[in-house]
Scaffold this motif. Structure first.
Motif, short mmCIF file in Angstrom:
data_model
loop_
_atom_site.label_atom_id
_atom_site.label_comp_id
_atom_site.label_asym_id
_atom_site.label_seq_id
_atom_site.Cartn_x
_atom_site.Cartn_y
_atom_site.Cartn_z
N UNK A 1 1.63 -7.85 2.79
CA UNK A 1 1.69 -6.56 2.13
C UNK A 1 2.77 -6.56 1.06
N UNK A 2 2.77 -5.54 0.28
CA UNK A 2 3.76 -5.43 -0.77
C UNK A 2 5.00 -4.77 -0.20
N UNK A 3 6.09 -5.48 -0.24
CA UNK A 3 7.34 -4.86 0.14
C UNK A 3 8.44 -5.41 -0.74
N UNK A 50 -0.13 1.66 -1.72
CA UNK A 50 -0.50 0.49 -2.51
C UNK A 50 -0.92 -0.67 -1.61
N UNK A 51 -0.24 -0.83 -0.47
CA UNK A 51 -0.64 -1.85 0.48
C UNK A 51 -2.06 -1.63 0.98
N UNK A 52 -2.46 -0.36 1.11
CA UNK A 52 -3.83 -0.07 1.51
C UNK A 52 -4.82 -0.55 0.44
N UNK A 53 -4.46 -0.38 -0.83
CA UNK A 53 -5.31 -0.90 -1.91
C UNK A 53 -5.39 -2.42 -1.85
N UNK A 54 -4.27 -3.06 -1.55
CA UNK A 54 -4.27 -4.51 -1.40
C UNK A 54 -5.26 -4.92 -0.32
N UNK A 88 3.30 -3.21 -10.95
CA UNK A 88 4.24 -2.95 -12.05
C UNK A 88 3.65 -2.04 -13.11
N UNK A 89 2.32 -2.03 -13.22
CA UNK A 89 1.68 -1.32 -14.33
C UNK A 89 0.76 -0.20 -13.87
N UNK A 90 1.07 0.40 -12.74
CA UNK A 90 0.23 1.50 -12.24
C UNK A 90 0.10 2.62 -13.25
N UNK A 91 1.17 2.85 -14.01
CA UNK A 91 1.15 3.96 -14.97
C UNK A 91 0.19 3.70 -16.13
N UNK A 92 -0.23 2.45 -16.29
CA UNK A 92 -1.15 2.13 -17.38
C UNK A 92 -2.60 2.47 -17.04
#
Length: 222
Positions: A1-3, A50-54, A88-92
């Motif tokens: 997961x992302x941590x 975000x980990x759920x999306x992963x 890093x680029x979720x805002x895009x």
């Protein structure tokens, strides 16, 4: 997961259930609605979202990328980098399909790897010869037919490894993944004409490379 500070691809495979939330973008499709909810939560600072999306898309992205890069380790690295980049680029993200957005990032990561690693390995696509993905053989399995299928895979593997990465990418997306021309253009960031040209040229290149082995593919569906 992302941590923090580094990402490790999630091991859990069950897609999360998202309830009692409303994304800012109204959509009919429940999968897209779930994705938008998770992305909104992630943008608001939820690492779990975000980990759920992963977890939802790591297998899809790996299957996509594994057909475009020389080996499974590189595919895993490309998917890992894709999720880093997406985080890093979720805002895009400007709306639309989250799945397509992630796929586009993963394809770019795979192509970046190909550009950095010009030297081709002697066995560029070993997973094509790994029969673990095949359904179990029944009692009626024909050893001659099985051997023929393995030889077809070996020959096709070598042919795919010899064409350009751009052509291979287009052929995989069109002929294997089933994307249409417009979707491939969006995913790869090139024009519709370029997509068609890459598919056409890639097929011609494959035909030339398979010319001496055409007998292996005759009657393949028999």
């Amino acid at each position: 997961m992302l941590d923090s500070p580094r990402l490790t691809i999630a091991a859990r495979r069950v897609a999360p259930v998202v309830q009692d939330a409303r994304p800012s973008e109204a959509v009919e499709d429940p999968i897209q609605r779930r994705d938008l909810i998770l992305l909104e939560r992630a943008r608001d600072g939820s690492l779990d979202a975000f980990n759920d999306l992963v977890e939802c898309y790591q297998d899809h992205l790996f299957a996509l990328v594994a057909r475009m890069v020389p080996d499974r380790d590189q595919a895993g690295d490309a998917v890992q980098e894709a999720f880093f980049s997406a985080y890093r680029n979720m805002r895009s993200f400007r709306g639309g399909s989250v799945r397509s957005w992630l796929s586009r990032i993963a394809i770019n990561a795979a192509m970046d790897q190909q550009r950095l690693k010009k030297r081709r390995p002697s066995q560029p696509y070993p997973e094509f010869e790994d029969e673990s993905w095949q359904p179990p053989a029944g009692d009626e399995a024909d050893p001659v037919r099985t051997a023929m299928q393995g030889e077809r895979a070996r020959v096709l593997n070598a042919a795919l490894g010899s064409i350009t990465p751009d052509q291979r990418q287009a052929i995989v997306l069109f002929d294997v993944e089933g994307y249409d021309y417009a979707e491939i253009a969006e995913l790869t960031g090139v024009s519709l004409g370029t997509v068609k040209s890459r598919i056409h040229r890639g097929r011609l290149a494959l035909r030339d490379r398979l010319e001496g082995s055409i007998g292996l593919f005759r009657g393949e569906g028999d």
